[in-house]
Enzyme design. Structure first.
Site, mmCIF file in Angstrom:
data_model
loop_
_atom_site.group_PDB
_atom_site.id
_atom_site.type_symbol
_atom_site.label_atom_id
_atom_site.label_comp_id
_atom_site.label_asym_id
_atom_site.label_seq_id
_atom_site.Cartn_x
_atom_site.Cartn_y
_atom_site.Cartn_z
ATOM 1 N N ASN A 1 0.538 -1.258 0.396
ATOM 2 C CA ASN A 1 -0.004 -0.301 0.190
ATOM 3 C C ASN A 1 0.899 1.457 -0.016
ATOM 4 O O ASN A 1 1.572 1.423 1.220
ATOM 5 C CB ASN A 1 -1.129 0.076 1.182
ATOM 6 N N ALA B 1 0.174 4.256 0.570
ATOM 7 C CA ALA B 1 0.199 5.364 1.439
ATOM 8 C C ALA B 1 0.663 4.975 2.759
ATOM 9 O O ALA B 1 0.505 5.796 4.256
ATOM 10 C CB ALA B 1 -1.498 5.196 1.239
ATOM 11 N N CYS B 2 0.949 3.464 3.098
ATOM 12 C CA CYS B 2 1.602 2.852 4.016
ATOM 13 C C CYS B 2 3.053 3.404 4.737
ATOM 14 O O CYS B 2 3.914 2.719 3.278
ATOM 15 C CB CYS B 2 1.270 1.791 4.731
ATOM 16 N N GLY B 3 3.172 3.662 5.194
ATOM 17 C CA GLY B 3 5.294 4.388 5.814
ATOM 18 C C GLY B 3 6.037 3.143 6.129
ATOM 19 O O GLY B 3 7.155 2.615 5.687
ATOM 20 N N ARG C 1 5.985 1.276 2.578
ATOM 21 C CA ARG C 1 7.263 1.951 1.536
ATOM 22 C C ARG C 1 8.572 1.377 2.492
ATOM 23 O O ARG C 1 9.624 1.332 1.435
ATOM 24 C CB ARG C 1 6.736 3.684 1.839
#
Length: 141
Positions: A8, A10-12, A15
């Site tokens: 995802n 949008a997920c740190g 990432r």
């Protein structure tokens, strides 16, 4: 080495996990699971291979977990899997699959358990500034 990350962007944590895989010199298959969720069979296999229960693989924070009544302890694994497939945001992330195993990479450095030990040649620091690998590419404890 083959690697697949259910990601995802949008997920740190997701990432950071992706960046760690790439720092190992591996370009993984990136599956943005919110748009392309795994099949029920794939999800069930990944959960089992990661050594998790279905309940441990459900994401509660930022999802309709409570609204859907998924906190009911009487729900079966099959019912929980149905909910995860119907509402992919309920799948905890990132799940990573390599020939060395499958992990829910929370925290992101858990992915190091299923990457080649000698793959890292230098330091790695997460987005929040936490150092994960030292100058020699060794895990910081």
């Amino acid at each position: 080495m083959d690697a697949t990350i259910y990601h995802n962007p949008a997920c740190g944590t997701s990432r950071n996990t992706l960046a760690l895989i790439r720092a190992a010199g591996i370009e993984p298959t990136v599956v943005e699971y919110l748009q392309n969720p795994p099949s029920r069979e794939q999800l069930s296999t990944m959960i089992a291979d990661a050594g998790l229960t279905v309940r441990e693989a459900i994401r509660e924070k930022g999802t309709p977990y409570a609204e859907l009544g998924l906190d009911n302890p009487g729900l079966t694994d099959e019912q929980l899997l149905d909910a995860m497939i119907a509402t992919p945001i309920l799948i905890n992330r990132p799940l990573v699959v390599t020939p060395l195993g499958t992990r829910l990479a929370r925290p992101s450095e858990v992915v190091l358990d299923i990457l080649p030990v000698d793959a890292f040649k230098g330091p790695f620091t997460k987005e929040d500034g936490e150092q994960v690998l030292d100058q020699g590419g060794k895990r910081v404890v």
